[in-house]
Design a protein around this motif. Structure first.
Motif, PDB file in Angstrom:
ATOM      1  N   ARG A   1      12.691 -67.517  -8.271  1.00  0.00           N
ATOM      2  CA  ARG A   1      13.358 -67.918  -7.029  1.00  0.00           C
ATOM      3  C   ARG A   1      12.869 -69.275  -6.557  1.00  0.00           C
ATOM      4  O   ARG A   1      13.643 -70.054  -5.989  1.00  0.00           O
ATOM      5  CB  ARG A   1      13.139 -66.845  -5.964  1.00  0.00           C
TER       6      ARG A   1
ATOM      7  N   HIS B   1      17.362 -61.335 -21.711  1.00  0.00           N
ATOM      8  CA  HIS B   1      16.638 -61.344 -20.436  1.00  0.00           C
ATOM      9  C   HIS B   1      17.004 -62.575 -19.605  1.00  0.00           C
ATOM     10  O   HIS B   1      16.766 -62.615 -18.398  1.00  0.00           O
ATOM     11  CB  HIS B   1      15.125 -61.304 -20.692  1.00  0.00           C
TER      12      HIS B   1
ATOM     13  N   PHE C   1      19.759 -63.408 -18.515  1.00  0.00           N
ATOM     14  CA  PHE C   1      20.731 -63.086 -17.474  1.00  0.00           C
ATOM     15  C   PHE C   1      20.055 -62.451 -16.258  1.00  0.00           C
ATOM     16  O   PHE C   1      20.486 -62.666 -15.122  1.00  0.00           O
ATOM     17  CB  PHE C   1      21.841 -62.215 -18.057  1.00  0.00           C
ATOM     18  N   SER C   2      18.976 -61.709 -16.486  1.00  0.00           N
ATOM     19  CA  SER C   2      18.176 -61.220 -15.353  1.00  0.00           C
ATOM     20  C   SER C   2      17.522 -62.389 -14.634  1.00  0.00           C
ATOM     21  O   SER C   2      17.467 -62.430 -13.397  1.00  0.00           O
ATOM     22  CB  SER C   2      17.103 -60.234 -15.848  1.00  0.00           C
TER      23      SER C   2
ATOM     24  N   CYS D   1      12.338 -65.688 -22.324  1.00  0.00           N
ATOM     25  CA  CYS D   1      13.356 -64.641 -22.410  1.00  0.00           C
ATOM     26  C   CYS D   1      13.108 -63.758 -23.622  1.00  0.00           C
ATOM     27  O   CYS D   1      13.570 -64.037 -24.731  1.00  0.00           O
ATOM     28  CB  CYS D   1      14.742 -65.271 -22.472  1.00  0.00           C
TER      29      CYS D   1
ATOM     30  N   MET E   1      18.651 -65.443 -14.522  1.00  0.00           N
ATOM     31  CA  MET E   1      19.694 -66.171 -13.810  1.00  0.00           C
ATOM     32  C   MET E   1      19.960 -65.567 -12.435  1.00  0.00           C
ATOM     33  O   MET E   1      20.187 -66.292 -11.454  1.00  0.00           O
ATOM     34  CB  MET E   1      20.986 -66.168 -14.625  1.00  0.00           C
ATOM     35  N   LYS E   2      19.932 -64.256 -12.343  1.00  0.00           N
ATOM     36  CA  LYS E   2      20.189 -63.589 -11.056  1.00  0.00           C
ATOM     37  C   LYS E   2      19.124 -63.965 -10.029  1.00  0.00           C
ATOM     38  O   LYS E   2      19.428 -64.239  -8.863  1.00  0.00           O
ATOM     39  CB  LYS E   2      20.228 -62.072 -11.249  1.00  0.00           C
ATOM     40  N   GLU E   3      17.859 -63.979 -10.455  1.00  0.00           N
ATOM     41  CA  GLU E   3      16.783 -64.330  -9.530  1.00  0.00           C
ATOM     42  C   GLU E   3      16.865 -65.809  -9.128  1.00  0.00           C
ATOM     43  O   GLU E   3      16.664 -66.167  -7.964  1.00  0.00           O
ATOM     44  CB  GLU E   3      15.421 -64.038 -10.160  1.00  0.00           C
TER      45      GLU E   3
ATOM     46  N   ILE F   1      23.903 -72.966  -8.393  1.00  0.00           N
ATOM     47  CA  ILE F   1      23.123 -72.666  -9.595  1.00  0.00           C
ATOM     48  C   ILE F   1      23.635 -73.461 -10.798  1.00  0.00           C
ATOM     49  O   ILE F   1      22.891 -73.723 -11.754  1.00  0.00           O
ATOM     50  CB  ILE F   1      23.135 -71.148  -9.897  1.00  0.00           C
TER      51      ILE F   1
ATOM     52  N   SER G   1      19.548 -67.614  -9.071  1.00  0.00           N
ATOM     53  CA  SER G   1      20.715 -67.736  -8.204  1.00  0.00           C
ATOM     54  C   SER G   1      20.393 -67.318  -6.774  1.00  0.00           C
ATOM     55  O   SER G   1      20.848 -67.952  -5.805  1.00  0.00           O
ATOM     56  CB  SER G   1      21.859 -66.880  -8.753  1.00  0.00           C
ATOM     57  N   THR G   2      19.576 -66.274  -6.632  1.00  0.00           N
ATOM     58  CA  THR G   2      19.160 -65.840  -5.296  1.00  0.00           C
ATOM     59  C   THR G   2      18.377 -66.943  -4.597  1.00  0.00           C
ATOM     60  O   THR G   2      18.605 -67.242  -3.418  1.00  0.00           O
ATOM     61  CB  THR G   2      18.302 -64.571  -5.393  1.00  0.00           C
TER      62      THR G   2
ATOM     63  N   PRO H   1       9.999 -62.555 -10.706  1.00  0.00           N
ATOM     64  CA  PRO H   1      11.104 -62.807  -9.771  1.00  0.00           C
ATOM     65  C   PRO H   1      10.796 -63.876  -8.728  1.00  0.00           C
ATOM     66  O   PRO H   1      11.643 -64.735  -8.447  1.00  0.00           O
ATOM     67  CB  PRO H   1      11.323 -61.434  -9.115  1.00  0.00           C
TER      68      PRO H   1
END
Length: 337
Positions: A169, A187, A189-190, A182, A192-194, A206, A196-197, A165
């Motif tokens: 970031r 994976h 998409f997980s 991935c 992508m979330k990090e 993003i 994006s943060t 993570p």
């Protein structure tokens, strides 16, 4: 970033010539990017990159990844600028923390932790390749002076090879792209979330960051042949995959532990035989129709860049051609329809 991107990770344990042949084939087959390896004490990726620059015309190419411990960020920026000039602007530099296990073989102690040294390198390389000193630039790390201005600079995009993570970031905050491994493919998409943060921390969009779903893929005319090649890949790495990540995506960590025990005690053939259909979900595998279906699911869910990596197939050259000439056109057609 708009449109779909397809890349191939073409590292080789055979020869520089083998890597260059794969790059030429990938360009001819319609891929957008190729990535080589450059592990410390591993394949000579920088040599391969220079050869790829000279032997291809269109395809973008990068190193996935160079580390800022055995190669100083100033040197990375210098090599990146040279490859950018040689290729007419097609080079991408991939940066990662490198492996402390590999460094220990040479008695090398990294000056900082993985996240800090990767961030420092990304920021410094971007400044240097643009012809500027990194001195006093936030995130570029200590030690730079105003005199650290390169005599030779060609601006280059910087991607981050990331899994955890915090590293993801960093990619979101500072990089032009990310190369998350991935496993399984969803994976991404997980990741992508990090990312994006991290991007939000710096007020970045993003959509401007190229996030590659770096998947294991195995394709062949014969589905069973493709499955065996993927089973072999899974058998070799079954004990190295984090149990928590496997469980998060509905895979059974006990199955992977069992395969690793067989690999250690009875050999690779027994380990391959133990790989179940569920375990094959760690990658994209099958014939042309199977691979199209699995990739389409990723694209429909929001993936914009799929990076096909080892084992590619039982015959990697044939598999690259098969993906490029049959899978990619159909995926682009489906995306446009």
């Amino acid at each position: 970033m708009t449109g779909l991107v397809f890349s191939a990770r073409i590292g080789s344990h055979v020869s520089v010539a083998d890597v260059v042949a794969k790059a030429e084939l990938a360009e001819h087959a319609g891929f957008d990017q190729v990535w080589t390896g450059n592990d410390f004490l591993g394949e000579p990726g920088l040599v391969s990159l220079a050869a790829i620059a000279s032997r291809t015309d269109r395809i973008r190419f990068g190193c996935g990844v160079v580390d800022p411990v055995t190669l100083h960020p100033g040197q990375i920026a210098m090599f990146a600028s040279g490859l950018q000039e040689l290729s007419g602007g097609r080079f991408i530099v991939g940066v990662g923390a490198g492996s402390d296990v590999f460094y220990a073989k040479a008695g090398i102690t990294p000056p900082s932790g993985p996240v800090a040294r990767t961030r420092d390198a990304v920021v410094a390389i971007k400044e240097l390749s643009a012809g500027r000193s990194p001195a006093r630039v936030p995130g570029a790390g200590p030690g730079w002076t105003d005199l650290a201005v390169p005599r030779y600079a060609h601006e280059v995009e910087v991607y981050v090879g990331a899994m955890g993570p915090q590293m993801l970031r960093v990619a979101g905050r500072y990089a032009d792209g990310a190369l998350p491994l991935c496993l399984p493919p969803r994976h991404v998409f997980s990741a992508m979330k990090e990312i994006s943060t991290g991007a939000a921390d710096k007020g970045r969009d993003i959509a401007d960051i190229d996030i590659a779903a770096c998947v294991w893929a195995s394709i062949a005319d014969d589905r069973d042949e493709a499955r065996r090649a993927m089973a072999h890949q899974i058998a070799l790495y079954s004990g190295s995959l984090p149990a928590a990540v496997l469980a998060e995506h509905g895979l059974d960590p006990d199955e992977f532990a069992h395969t690793q025990r067989l690999l250690d005690t009875e050999g690779v053939d027994a380990a391959i035989a133990s790989v179940t259909d569920g375990m094959l979900g760690l990658g994209i595998v099958g014939g042309v129709d199977d691979v199209i279906a699995q990739c389409s699911e990723l694209i429909e869910a929001g993936a914009r860049h799929i990076s096909f990596g080892p084992p590619i197939g039982a015959d990697p050259l044939h598999a690259l051609g098969l993906i490029g000439t049959t899978v990619l056109p159909e995926l682009r057609r489906l995306a446009d329809s």
